[in-house]
Design a protein around this motif. Sequence first.
Motif, PDB file in Angstrom:
ATOM      1  N   ARG A 173      -0.094 -12.469  -3.890  1.00 49.83           N
ATOM      2  CA  ARG A 173      -1.080 -11.924  -5.171  1.00 49.83           C
ATOM      3  C   ARG A 173      -1.756 -10.782  -4.752  1.00 49.83           C
ATOM      4  O   ARG A 173      -1.900 -10.333  -3.565  1.00 49.83           O
ATOM      5  CB  ARG A 173      -2.055 -13.018  -5.197  1.00 49.83           C
ATOM      6  N   VAL A 174      -2.175  -9.851  -5.821  1.00 46.94           N
ATOM      7  CA  VAL A 174      -2.724  -8.610  -5.366  1.00 46.94           C
ATOM      8  C   VAL A 174      -3.928  -8.833  -4.864  1.00 46.94           C
ATOM      9  O   VAL A 174      -4.452  -8.007  -3.803  1.00 46.94           O
ATOM     10  CB  VAL A 174      -2.893  -7.734  -6.661  1.00 46.94           C
ATOM     11  N   ASP A 175      -4.972  -9.911  -5.260  1.00 47.24           N
ATOM     12  CA  ASP A 175      -6.313  -9.966  -4.552  1.00 47.24           C
ATOM     13  C   ASP A 175      -6.189 -10.328  -3.225  1.00 47.24           C
ATOM     14  O   ASP A 175      -7.278 -10.200  -2.521  1.00 47.24           O
ATOM     15  CB  ASP A 175      -6.986 -11.201  -5.368  1.00 47.24           C
ATOM     16  N   GLN A 176      -5.043 -10.857  -2.731  1.00 48.24           N
ATOM     17  CA  GLN A 176      -4.928 -11.208  -1.363  1.00 48.24           C
ATOM     18  C   GLN A 176      -5.145  -9.736  -0.270  1.00 48.24           C
ATOM     19  O   GLN A 176      -5.210  -9.913   0.797  1.00 48.24           O
ATOM     20  CB  GLN A 176      -3.499 -11.607  -0.705  1.00 48.24           C
ATOM     21  N   VAL A 177      -4.926  -8.833  -0.959  1.00 42.41           N
ATOM     22  CA  VAL A 177      -5.019  -7.372  -0.218  1.00 42.41           C
ATOM     23  C   VAL A 177      -6.441  -7.423   0.450  1.00 42.41           C
ATOM     24  O   VAL A 177      -6.680  -6.878   1.472  1.00 42.41           O
ATOM     25  CB  VAL A 177      -4.995  -6.226  -1.208  1.00 42.41           C
ATOM     26  N   ILE A 178      -7.324  -7.922  -0.321  1.00 44.40           N
ATOM     27  CA  ILE A 178      -8.965  -7.871   0.261  1.00 44.40           C
ATOM     28  C   ILE A 178      -8.802  -8.997   1.477  1.00 44.40           C
ATOM     29  O   ILE A 178      -9.491  -8.692   2.540  1.00 44.40           O
ATOM     30  CB  ILE A 178      -9.798  -8.678  -0.757  1.00 44.40           C
ATOM     31  N   ASP A 179      -8.206 -10.073   1.361  1.00 45.59           N
ATOM     32  CA  ASP A 179      -8.156 -10.871   2.571  1.00 45.59           C
ATOM     33  C   ASP A 179      -7.308 -10.343   3.728  1.00 45.59           C
ATOM     34  O   ASP A 179      -7.783 -10.542   5.041  1.00 45.59           O
ATOM     35  CB  ASP A 179      -7.363 -12.176   2.406  1.00 45.59           C
ATOM     36  N   LEU A 180      -6.168  -9.575   3.395  1.00 47.52           N
ATOM     37  CA  LEU A 180      -5.316  -8.623   4.320  1.00 47.52           C
ATOM     38  C   LEU A 180      -6.439  -7.702   5.154  1.00 47.52           C
ATOM     39  O   LEU A 180      -6.335  -7.649   6.561  1.00 47.52           O
ATOM     40  CB  LEU A 180      -4.287  -7.933   3.693  1.00 47.52           C
TER      41      LEU A 180
END
Length: 928
Positions: A173-180
């Motif tokens: 998911r795109v929002d996982q960029v933040i988690d990454l």
Amino acid sequence: MKKLFLLDGMALIFRAHFALIRNPRINSKGVNTSAPMGFVNSLLEILKKQEPTHIAVSFDLPAPTFRHEMYKEYKANRQETPEDISIAIPIVKQIVDAFNIPRLELAGFEADDVIGTIAKKASGAGFQTYMMTPDKDYAQLVDENTFLYRPSTKGGIEVLGPKEVLEKFDLDRVDQVIDLLGLQGDAVDNIPGVPGVGPKTACKLLKEYSTVEGIIENVDQLKGKLKERVSENRDQAILSKELATIKLDVPVAFNEDQLLLKEPNKEELVKIFNDLEFKTLLKRVFPGEAPKKVAPKPGEQTSLFGGAAPAAKAVQEEVVEEIEIPIDTINSVAKNYRLIDSEERYQELVEYLSKQSEFAFDTETTSLDSLLAEAVGVSFSAKKDEAYYVPLTLDKEKDQKILAHFKDLFLNEKILKIGQNLKYDIQVLDNLGIAVKGPFFDTMLAHYLIEPDKRHGMDTLSEHYLNYKPVSIETILGKKGKKQKNMRDIPFTEVYEYACEDADVTLQLKYALESQLKEKDAESLFYDLEMPVMETLRVMEKEGVNLDVPSLETYSVTLADEIVQLEKDIYDLAGEEFTISSPKQLGIVLFEKMKLVDKPKKTKTGQYATGEEILQGLRQHDIVGKILDFRQLNKLKSTYVDALPKLIKEDGRVHTTYNQAVAATGRLSSTDPNLQNIPIRSSRGKEIRKAFVARDEDHVFMAVDYSQVELRIMAAFSNDQEMINAFKAKKDIHTATAAKVFKVAEQEVDSDMRRKAKTANFGIIYGVSAFGLSQQLDIPRSEAKQLIDAYFEEFPSVKKYMDDVINKAREDEFVTTLMGRRRYLRDINSRNFTVRGMAERNAINAPIQGTAADIIKKAMIDIQQWMNTQNLQSKMIMQVHDELIFDVHKDELELMKSKVKELMENAYEMKVPLEVEVGEGTNWLQAH
């Protein structure tokens, strides 16, 4: 469709600055304009190719943001902003304002927060929004209407939508960029993340547990060190995710009308671009809108000197009407430019010039190649704003008769001859049998010593020193291309003012530059070294060198056969035929079909990276080794083997052109062919040198090469007794160095030790770091550091010299060679350690490399002067780095070997003796 572009101003400024850091754009006022130029280029590309309907630029403000309140160490480890960027920021903001593009700034928030908020509001309003920034953090904002538009420092654009983001980061998911970002942290912004967790581990965890919070909730399922790291840093991971999250609720209004693309403020933009000296960019923004220069009125007097020009006024106005004006304070003084086209006037002009202590002259020709160029005319100037043009006929016999009037004038050694790139003009006249004797003053070379890192063209110098823009050659010949006219096609009535202006401007530049030479302590270097070596180089260029064309033709066939065989081998290994020279097709074969690596690196445009560095790391695969060989052979064949015979002139010889004002260190370069880059190490490359042969059976090649001159200079500069003694004892310096560094007897030094010592010896001269040395030697960085530490322990004077020269450079902002050549280091006191580090490396190397360049130039002058007195049949024909090559008559061989060696070794007296190696043979390879 409504199309909005949101530009991250600060990120683009930094990108542009560092993209050009090795070759910064410095204008005549000394301002580094790299960042503004790069920013404007990026902006114009968007406006032209993307045609946005709406646009804005966001900038960070210097005040702390909410992230600093959350985490006081946020961005704490960032280097100081380079001074040139600090200067560039307000300039770029002025440019944005002049384009009538809104600036989005808000105290307490960063540009990405402002852009993120506007982008989400625009997406909801039906816009297609493109966030232009090299910052990967923006990937978290991408959706079906919002795209990341990433420019590359190497050119090209990468546009990322949701699909591309997921592929690039290997996420669900795109929002996982933040988690990454929260897991791996960010060294640039000093976001800590979880120590020891990199991108691969982070992606693996997110595929299994979805979010940072999910990973923390399931920490008991992790194993070993990873479990320990996540458990110990759970609060830090949550904080890092918060720091990496771009806010979408910044209190900034979204006003469609405010963001509409508007016409720029022409008057303000012209003023800014003229101040920055952005002539080309000004033309791109406002084609044909540059102001015109007013035609000067011809004088009313009738005498030759100080009188009216005989050309028709209509012609004069037609020519000058098209001249562009770069600055507001252009010199509008009336010029007295005259045509000289009769026997009576030739004699009057010669009589007038013979009474002067100096005059400037310039030739108008049909070619940029001085040996092929035919002279169309010659212009002279001995007084400011006054010049005279002698048109020629392009009939060699007639032109020799015209120029015969000026022969004694050019031979008169009591008159200083002034020119811009004099070597060219002297050769053009030499082609017509007119010898030009010094003394000389070359304005191009004078400025080269005054400002070695800047451009030295006449137009640039005129604008800077005279506040005047000369007529462009394109005004006379038309724009470059197939339709451009040749000077032979232009009536002399249309040429004479342009030609006169060149001589006039050159004379005025001499007045401006001679005081600068004195101020920079460069007079001796100019008059005693650069001016004499200019004439030596001209003689060498005229002499040329013989090529064994049949051997090159045979070798070309051999290479072609090898290339065909390599193609077959590559196709067999690949299982199919494809265009090997196509990076796109090659990448598909290697990484999609053959799957040589799991996650191949891609370029900014999305293609697989297949550059030299990438392939060298995969050389263990048979196909890759053959591809590298294929590339090398193709380059060798096209660049040298097939190209060299095409450079042969009518006399059957190849004539290179030596460039005296290119390398800031003082080194010579050469073109057509580039002798400095002819390969010598590989067996295939040696075949190229073998093709350079003596002129006939009565001559042989003699090559005389300075032995390790830069290391000898380092020893002399540092006064290191260990190195000095090794050179005086004629020891192999690399073996002696290895024995000291590895603490063994010299007879115990093996080839690997010597190789490492040799690399360190030369690396130290260039200020190599442990990382750089580890790369060169393919050893761990820790081992490279130990090697450097051991080197400095054994040669402490070298370390002291390096420290002293850097400290002195910080005071002076320049370094000098033994003969006084300066290299200016405007960034030596920069607060940014990357920029400062580059200047420090130049501070160490420039005096050494520059002194080596000065020494061989001095040797060339001494040798040529001696050869002239002896009236020898032998000729000096080439200079390559620290080597001089001679075409020697066999009857003069012993004399030449003895005397050239003596002159080269005594060109400059140092604490360390200079030594040369002399070789002879029928070709360059044998002699080297």
